[in-house]
Scaffold this active site. Structure first.
Site, PDB file in Angstrom:
ATOM      1  N   LEU A   1      -2.136  -1.012  -1.721  1.00 43.09           N
ATOM      2  CA  LEU A   1      -3.397  -0.387  -1.324  1.00 43.09           C
ATOM      3  C   LEU A   1      -3.154   0.439  -0.061  1.00 43.09           C
ATOM      4  CD1 LEU A   1      -5.894  -3.382  -1.733  1.00 43.09           C
ATOM      5  CD2 LEU A   1      -5.684  -1.391  -3.230  1.00 43.09           C
ATOM      6  N   ASP A   2      -3.744   1.617   0.014  1.00 47.55           N
ATOM      7  CA  ASP A   2      -3.664   2.433   1.228  1.00 47.55           C
ATOM      8  C   ASP A   2      -4.269   1.672   2.403  1.00 47.55           C
ATOM      9  OD1 ASP A   2      -2.499   4.456  -0.200  1.00 47.55           O
ATOM     10  OD2 ASP A   2      -4.337   5.651  -0.402  1.00 47.55           O
ATOM     11  N   PRO A   3      -3.852   1.993   3.631  1.00 47.31           N
ATOM     12  CA  PRO A   3      -4.376   1.273   4.802  1.00 47.31           C
ATOM     13  C   PRO A   3      -5.903   1.214   4.872  1.00 47.31           C
ATOM     14  CG  PRO A   3      -2.484   2.573   5.450  1.00 47.31           C
ATOM     15  CD  PRO A   3      -2.766   2.921   4.015  1.00 47.31           C
TER      16      PRO A   3
END
Length: 320
Positions: free
Chosen positions: A56-58
């Site tokens: 997952l992206d930050p």
């Protein structure tokens, strides 16, 4: 949100590993840290090797599967899980709700995508399936969407393309993953809850921590199963292929499908690839039918099923 400094303290407190063996823990990743950072913090808390499936992206929150110990061998399967998200899309101009519903219907099904520029993979054109898209609400330029899709679908790109189709432009403002395969928000644990459970385990109460960890067989509930004789198990643990005479019962499966191989006690031995469809053979029938791809049970757990002085290698790698 738990901090990196908190995790350093946890690492010092738990001198002995709190977890040994394979397992899965489903973490509710917060917005801010990367998936790699969250996985590293979990590894420090538990004192074991880890991996994660489905980055997952930050700035994206939600379900992150953390694999403990040799459960990392499940990564190829876990990465293929269908996903479900709740997304907040911001339109660049307001649009009639009816038109938004029409475009959502147009983007349901097979679509073409190219990974966004900021992604870590090659930007090659790919086909993904949007299994279901539901507009949960519209308020001005904000559109709340529920999306169920194939693994590897880029919701950021989906929002951009929907904006182009609407003629207004759009971008993804917020995103949360609420399901990965059979794991949903009911399976999740926050980092703080995990840290509390680790402190309790270090003090002698492991009940909460053990309840958080999912066994490897529970992590693949949708796979067809093959139950084998005790005499075949050790050979399988040494990499032998499974012959039909070593099988007691099995579910239906296709050729090349991945199956879960179990003992008569329902112990999870590992994963195998079907060399033939189940319809072409029956338990006890001669011939090779399963090739082990991943083994979780340690060799020596069951006694050898071959004669003294022989090995699976000089028996042509066959488990009977």
């Amino acid at each position: 949100m738990i901090s990196a400094q908190d995790c350093k303290g946890t690492e010092k407190t738990h001198a002995e590993p709190l977890r040994q063996g394979a397992g899965i823990i489903v973490i509710d990743k917060p917005r801010g840290p990367s998936s790699h950072q969250v996985a590293a913090w979990v590894g420090k808390m538990l004192g074991c090797q880890i991996g994660h499936a489905g980055t997952l992206d930050p700035q994206v929150s939600g379900i992150l599967l953390i694999m403990l110990g040799n459960a990392v061998r499940l990564a190829p399967l876990l990465l293929k899980h269908d996903k479900e998200y709740v997304c907040l899309m911001r339109l660049h101009h307001e649009v009639d709700r009816r038109r938004i519903d029409e475009v959502a219907a147009e983007f349901t099904g097979r679509i073409y995508q190219r990974p966004p520029r900021r992604s870590a993979v090659k930007r090659l054109l790919r086909i993904r399936t949007i299994q279901k898209m539901e507009i949960l609400g519209v308020e001005g330029k904000l559109v709340l969407i529920s999306v169920r899709c194939d693994a590897g679908t880029y919701i950021r790109s989906l929002c951009h393309h929907m904006g182009l189709a609407l003629g207004t432009g759009a971008h993804m403002q917020e995103l949360r993953r609420i399901r990965s395969g059979s794991f949903d928000e009911r399976s999740m644990h926050s980092l703080q809850d995990l840290q509390d459970a680790c402190f309790a385990a270090a003090a002698g109460n492991r009940e909460t921590l053990d309840a958080m960890i999912i066994s490897v067989d529970e992590a693949v509930p949708d796979l067809p199963t093959v139950t084998v004789r005790d005499t075949a198990i050790d050979a399988l643990c040494h990499g032998a292929k499974l012959a039909g005479v070593g099988v007691i019962q099995c579910d239906e499966f296709r050729k090349d499908q991945i199956v879960a191989v179990l003992s008569q006690k329902r112990e999870f031995i590992g994963l195998g690839k079907a060399l033939a469809p189940s319809a072409t053979w029956s338990p006890g029938k001669p011939g090779l039918f399963i090739s082990m791809t991943t083994v979780f049970l340690a060799p020596g757990t069951y006694p050898k099923g071959w004669k003294k002085g022989c090995t699976p290698k000089n028996q042509k790698n066959i488990a009977r």
